[in-house]
Design a protein around this motif. Structure first.
Motif, PDB file in Angstrom:
ATOM      1  N   GLN A 264       0.838  -1.197   0.000  1.00  0.00           N
ATOM      2  CA  GLN A 264       0.000   0.000   0.000  1.00  0.00           C
ATOM      3  C   GLN A 264       0.870   1.243   0.000  1.00  0.00           C
ATOM      4  N   GLN A 265       0.444   2.227  -0.707  1.00  0.00           N
ATOM      5  CA  GLN A 265       1.159   3.492  -0.732  1.00  0.00           C
ATOM      6  C   GLN A 265       0.178   4.613  -0.472  1.00  0.00           C
ATOM      7  N   ALA A 266       0.715   5.713   0.022  1.00  0.00           N
ATOM      8  CA  ALA A 266      -0.146   6.857   0.314  1.00  0.00           C
ATOM      9  C   ALA A 266       0.637   8.136   0.086  1.00  0.00           C
ATOM     10  N   GLU A 267      -0.068   9.177  -0.240  1.00  0.00           N
ATOM     11  CA  GLU A 267       0.545  10.485  -0.316  1.00  0.00           C
ATOM     12  C   GLU A 267      -0.119  11.368   0.736  1.00  0.00           C
ATOM     13  N   TYR A 268       0.657  12.267   1.292  1.00  0.00           N
ATOM     14  CA  TYR A 268       0.134  13.099   2.374  1.00  0.00           C
ATOM     15  C   TYR A 268       0.709  14.505   2.266  1.00  0.00           C
ATOM     16  N   ALA A 269       0.021  15.424   2.906  1.00  0.00           N
ATOM     17  CA  ALA A 269       0.479  16.810   2.986  1.00  0.00           C
ATOM     18  C   ALA A 269       0.844  17.111   4.432  1.00  0.00           C
ATOM     19  N   CYS A 270       1.616  18.170   4.630  1.00  0.00           N
ATOM     20  CA  CYS A 270       1.988  18.634   5.970  1.00  0.00           C
ATOM     21  C   CYS A 270       1.473  20.051   6.167  1.00  0.00           C
ATOM     22  N   LEU A 271       1.264  20.416   7.413  1.00  0.00           N
ATOM     23  CA  LEU A 271       0.917  21.787   7.755  1.00  0.00           C
ATOM     24  C   LEU A 271       2.053  22.396   8.553  1.00  0.00           C
ATOM     25  N   SER A 272       2.500  23.549   8.117  1.00  0.00           N
ATOM     26  CA  SER A 272       3.496  24.325   8.853  1.00  0.00           C
ATOM     27  C   SER A 272       2.781  25.559   9.401  1.00  0.00           C
ATOM     28  N   HIS A 273       2.779  25.701  10.714  1.00  0.00           N
ATOM     29  CA  HIS A 273       1.972  26.772  11.319  1.00  0.00           C
ATOM     30  C   HIS A 273       2.595  27.235  12.622  1.00  0.00           C
TER      31      HIS A 273
ATOM     32  N   CYS B   2      -8.288  22.493   2.197  1.00  0.00           N
ATOM     33  CA  CYS B   2      -7.351  22.637   1.076  1.00  0.00           C
ATOM     34  C   CYS B   2      -6.803  21.280   0.654  1.00  0.00           C
ATOM     35  N   THR B   3      -6.428  20.450   1.613  1.00  0.00           N
ATOM     36  CA  THR B   3      -5.877  19.133   1.295  1.00  0.00           C
ATOM     37  C   THR B   3      -6.901  18.265   0.584  1.00  0.00           C
ATOM     38  N   ARG B   4      -8.141  18.309   1.040  1.00  0.00           N
ATOM     39  CA  ARG B   4      -9.189  17.532   0.378  1.00  0.00           C
ATOM     40  C   ARG B   4      -9.421  18.020  -1.043  1.00  0.00           C
ATOM     41  N   LYS B   5      -9.403  19.337  -1.253  1.00  0.00           N
ATOM     42  CA  LYS B   5      -9.620  19.867  -2.598  1.00  0.00           C
ATOM     43  C   LYS B   5      -8.468  19.510  -3.536  1.00  0.00           C
ATOM     44  N   LEU B   6      -7.297  19.291  -2.972  1.00  0.00           N
ATOM     45  CA  LEU B   6      -6.162  18.872  -3.786  1.00  0.00           C
ATOM     46  C   LEU B   6      -6.181  17.383  -4.080  1.00  0.00           C
ATOM     47  N   GLY B   7      -7.153  16.661  -3.510  1.00  0.00           N
ATOM     48  CA  GLY B   7      -7.267  15.229  -3.755  1.00  0.00           C
ATOM     49  C   GLY B   7      -6.310  14.389  -2.952  1.00  0.00           C
ATOM     50  N   ILE B   8      -5.817  14.922  -1.828  1.00  0.00           N
ATOM     51  CA  ILE B   8      -4.883  14.192  -0.972  1.00  0.00           C
ATOM     52  C   ILE B   8      -5.636  13.715   0.264  1.00  0.00           C
ATOM     53  N   ARG B   9      -5.495  12.447   0.585  1.00  0.00           N
ATOM     54  CA  ARG B   9      -6.309  11.867   1.648  1.00  0.00           C
ATOM     55  C   ARG B   9      -5.726  12.092   3.048  1.00  0.00           C
ATOM     56  N   TYR B  10      -4.408  12.190   3.160  1.00  0.00           N
ATOM     57  CA  TYR B  10      -3.796  12.234   4.486  1.00  0.00           C
ATOM     58  C   TYR B  10      -3.106  13.579   4.723  1.00  0.00           C
ATOM     59  N   LEU B  11      -3.126  13.980   6.010  1.00  0.00           N
ATOM     60  CA  LEU B  11      -2.537  15.260   6.409  1.00  0.00           C
ATOM     61  C   LEU B  11      -1.788  15.070   7.726  1.00  0.00           C
ATOM     62  N   TRP B  12      -0.592  15.659   7.811  1.00  0.00           N
ATOM     63  CA  TRP B  12       0.208  15.589   9.043  1.00  0.00           C
ATOM     64  C   TRP B  12       0.237  16.961   9.692  1.00  0.00           C
ATOM     65  N   ILE B  13      -0.254  17.024  10.933  1.00  0.00           N
ATOM     66  CA  ILE B  13      -0.193  18.243  11.745  1.00  0.00           C
ATOM     67  C   ILE B  13       0.504  17.873  13.043  1.00  0.00           C
ATOM     68  N   ASP B  14       1.571  18.594  13.379  1.00  0.00           N
ATOM     69  CA  ASP B  14       2.425  18.185  14.495  1.00  0.00           C
ATOM     70  C   ASP B  14       1.681  18.016  15.811  1.00  0.00           C
ATOM     71  N   SER B  15       0.829  18.975  16.176  1.00  0.00           N
ATOM     72  CA  SER B  15       0.180  18.912  17.493  1.00  0.00           C
ATOM     73  C   SER B  15      -0.820  17.759  17.599  1.00  0.00           C
ATOM     74  N   LEU B  16      -1.283  17.245  16.445  1.00  0.00           N
ATOM     75  CA  LEU B  16      -2.240  16.142  16.456  1.00  0.00           C
ATOM     76  C   LEU B  16      -1.580  14.791  16.166  1.00  0.00           C
ATOM     77  N   CYS B  17      -0.457  14.805  15.459  1.00  0.00           N
ATOM     78  CA  CYS B  17       0.176  13.543  15.067  1.00  0.00           C
ATOM     79  C   CYS B  17       1.349  13.162  15.978  1.00  0.00           C
TER      80      CYS B  17
END
Length: 796
Positions: A209-218, A260-275
């Protein structure tokens, strides 16, 4: 002869007479075949029909590339252009630096090329097509024709699409075993923009399985002033994984990033305070150690550049579209007015003035934060949400909605060298010091976070196949001496945080802004025999260091602290204003009262190296550490008890003074001899033709009045003008040390000293130095022991 990586072209002339062996990768041409003219970059014209014949006959890839581009232009404008002209444009050579790559423009003649009346009328009405009259000859259809019209297409640019480095362009996905430990799963149906996300734990058992994800810098927000972002803790992690995270509980920045991540068609998102599990030291250390991989493997990093906390959101309503304005009756319409982006927005290296307000205040709140530094550099591509527009940055370029290149990506692009295995280690070491300089000028609340906030960058610079041992509390073993030449770059004492577990020679010990002594090192005056750091609890040495020391071999010069800084013994006048690592009136380590330095305390100076740069003070610069002995701590080196010191600052001393009182420090080095000879030549040129005064006083230097006279007066070449000021500065320092008015040693007037008397002393010093170096080398070649030998000691 085959080309090289530096010059991808062969040294022979081009075989193809049309495209000149155009290289589609580099978009450069070869020398012309006829006459060996150096004409790779000048405009070059040809007919498309003949180029097509040549491309078919020679199967020339360069011609085919140009023909494909020409066909696209013809199709776009529905015009049968017959002729083409192209030239290579570099960033420097192009107009206003806007064009690069290959410039291509098509043309045709009316009516010679059979242009119809319909096409002719359409060309005249086309806003981007223009025409000029060119001289012509009579034809069978028009015997009176002297001129005809050349119709030009708009100018196009053929360029190489820039990649983002170190990635497979055919597949952006990341294998499961390289995914972050946890990700926010935004669901299979990404059209549900405000659906509750679920905290998902990735697993290697996912197999192929492979996945692509985005990150949030805040920005998390200033502690105590803003409500903290939503966090994952041991208390709520099970609920977040099973039930999801309620949308309304997410702060605005998190909500916007999910949309924004959903509109870009990316299923996964990494946010430091939650992950990352907050207030869990074990999990935090594990995840902080993987930070380089998290951002490096993300498909995209979303940067909340305009928000100072997690509630500010990503999106802004921008009035950035250009507006058409009219100048009135003169009919000069079509003028447009638009808001110009503030170039200071990305200029995070400059200190923020006190009292900056929340939100946008000239510089991005996000880019002021030290933790964000490596996030930006390590990310393959970053999309900044600024108050004015979107800015996209990757490892090769950046672009904006307005087209204005106001985002400075130098710091990110410079790091590309770390991904190239052939980059010399010396270049990487210099880049690291530059990164540290940038990083330490950013805001960091806790000194204990200094190493973790740079750990991702450090791991990318780790030599292939090595362990973590080359990395020593922010310094590198193979460049230890240069890495130790840091100084606090802000003289004012501010609220710097201190990490007392780090060694005193580490720049990461305090959060004070730092800079490094740069230049060409002529010679080393000491050596690092060994250096070690211990990690807390045997953990990741890139994140936490509990202690460290370096064993040095060098010369310790006795000195004394003063209100001015440091005064080396035997110096009757001069005290060096040291760059202090901390406020000497307070111990850097609260548990070490002996670390406190008061005026009159005995300290030591350790000369590090010689930088032969006349522009500094006329005789090069010699940085030296200021050390204070730790009376209660001793080290053991090869079974011998040795003295232990702590670094308290750094100074730059004069080679003139060292040579006169501590010449043994220079050992067999002849750098000062070279500098003295240059200054003697300069002094002699300024005394040439000067007559001694009738009073019998020594003649004074006379600087030639004109540049022409100066250039012809001495054999020092074009750099002579650059030496006058350091020459006088060095003489002034010498006079201050040995002939100051308080000493009563004539001559006390610098005006009298700066001339024949100064030149006489220079020649005397040169003779002594030449004799000293010769004796040192003779003793060394004979295997004898020098009178003064280096000492071995420890710095903690």
């Amino acid at each position: 002869m085959a080309g090289t990586a530096r010059d991808p072209f062969v040294e022979t002339v081009a075989k193809c007479t049309f495209c000149l062996d155009l290289n589609k990768t580099y978009l450069r041409r070869q020398w012309r075949k006829f006459g060996l003219l150096h004409a790779r970059d000048i405009p070059y014209g040809f007919t498309l029909a003949k180029m097509a014949e040549n491309a078919k006959r020679l199967n020339c890839k360069g011609c085919k590339l140009v023909l494909r581009a020409a066909q696209r232009i013809k199709d776009e404008h529905d015009m049968d252009f017959r002729h083409a002209q192209f030239e290579f444009l570099s960033q420097e050579a192009s107009e206003e630096g806007k064009l690069q790559g290959l410039c291509l423009r098509l043309s045709m003649l009316y009516p010679t090329h059979g242009v119809s009346e319909e096409t002719w009328e359409r060309a005249k009405a086309h806003p981007e097509v223009f025409m000029i009259k060119v001289a012509s000859r009579p034809s069978e259809d028009d015997m009176d024709r002297d001129f005809e019209d050349r119709i030009f297409s708009p100018q196009y640019e053929i360029f190489t699409a820039e990649g983002c480095g170190n990635e497979d362009a055919s597949d952006w996905n990341i294998a499961a075993d390289r995914l972050p430990t946890r990700l926010l799963d935004l669901g299979e149906d990404l059209t549900l923009l405000t659906a509750d996300p679920i905290l998902h734990i990735t697993s290697k058992s996912e197999g192929e399985q492979q996945a692509e994800y985005a990150c949030l810098s805040h920005c998390w927000g200033t502690q105590g002033l803003h409500e903290p972002p939503l966090e994952t803790t041991r208390a709520n992690i099970d609920a977040f994984m099973k039930e999801g995270i309620v949308w309304d509980k997410l702060p605005k920045t998190f909500q916007d990033s999910i949309i924004c991540t959903r509109k870009l068609g990316i299923r996964y998102l990494w946010i430091d305070s939650l992950c990352i599990i907050q207030r869990d030291s074990e999990d935090w250390l594990h995840e902080a150690g993987r930070m380089a991989s998290v951002y490096d493997n993300a498909k995209l990093t979303l940067a909340a550049a305009a928000s100072s906390n997690s509630h500010g959101g990503l999106f802004r309503v921008s009035d950035f579209q250009p507006h058409e304005i009219s100048l009135g009756s003169d009919g000069n319409d079509g003028i447009r007015l638009r808001r110009y982006p503030d170039p200071q927005f990305f200029d995070y290296q400059h200190e923020i003035k006190s009292g900056w307000e929340e939100g946008f205040s000239g510089v991005s709140p996000l880019l002021q934060r030290a933790w964000v530094f490596q996030e930006r550099i390590l990310s393959r591509r970053v999309l900044y949400f600024t108050p004015l527009e979107l800015v996209f940055e990757c490892r090769e370029s950046n672009s904006t909605e307005s087209g204005q290149q106001w985002a400075n990506s130098t710091v990110k692009h410079r790091f590309n060298a770390a991904y190239n295995p052939s980059t010399p280690r010396e270049q990487l070491s210099a880049m690291w010091r530059s990164l540290v300089d940038d990083f330490t000028h950013l805001k960091l609340t806790r000194a204990s976070d200094t190493l973790p906030a740079m750990a991702g960058l450090a791991k990318r610079l780790l030599p292939p196949g090595s362990s973590s041992s080359p990395y020593l509390a922010g310094l590198w073993r193979d460049a230890l001496l240069a890495d130790m030449m840091w100084e606090v770059s802000t003289p004012e004492r501010v609220s710097w945080a201190t990490n007392p577990t780090l060694p005193s020679w580490s720049w990461a010990r305090t959060t004070a802004p730092k800079s490094f002594i740069h230049g060409a090192m002529a010679t080393q005056l000491c050596d690092a025999i060994d250096a070690r750091c211990e990690s807390q609890g045997g953990g990741d040495i890139f994140l936490r260091v509990s202690s460290g020391h370096v064993i040095m071999s060098g010369f310790l010069l006795p000195a004394k602290s003063s209100k001015m800084g440091v005064k080396i013994k035997r110096a009757p006048r001069v005290a060096y204003n040291a760059a202090r690592d901390y406020d000497w009136a307070e111990p850097s380590d609260p548990s070490e009262e002996g670390d406190k330095v008061e005026p009159g305390d005995r300290v030591f100076v350790l000369p590090l190296a010689i930088f032969a740069e006349e522009e500094e003070n006329g005789y090069g610069k010699m940085p030296a550490l200021v050390l204070k002995r730790c009376r209660t701590k001793e080290g053991d080196v090869d079974g011998t008890t040795t003295l232990t010191f702590r670094r308290i600052g750094i100074i730059s001393t004069s080679l003139l003074y060292i040579q006169e009182h501590y010449s043994y420090v220079l050992e067999g080095n002849d750098t000062l001899i070279t500098l003295l000879r240059r200054h003697i030549a300069l002094g002699e040129s300024m005394l040439a033709g000067v007559v001694h005064e009738e009073s019998g006083k020594p003649a004074r230097y006379k600087i030639p009045a004109s540049a022409a006279d100066r250039s012809n007066s001495v054999v020092l070449g074009e750099r002579q003008d650059d030496l006058y000021k350091p020459h006088k500065n060095a003489a002034g320092y010498w006079h201050l040390c040995h002939h100051g008015p308080d000493l009563g040693n004539p001559p006390s007037d610098f005006g009298e000293f700066y001339g024949a008397r100064h030149l006489e002393l220079l020649k005397e010093l040169l003779g002594k130095e030449e004799q000293r170096v010769a004796e040192w080398k003779k003793c060394d070649e004979a295997g004898g022991e020098q009178v003064q030998r280096r000492r071995v000691f420890r710095i903690i």
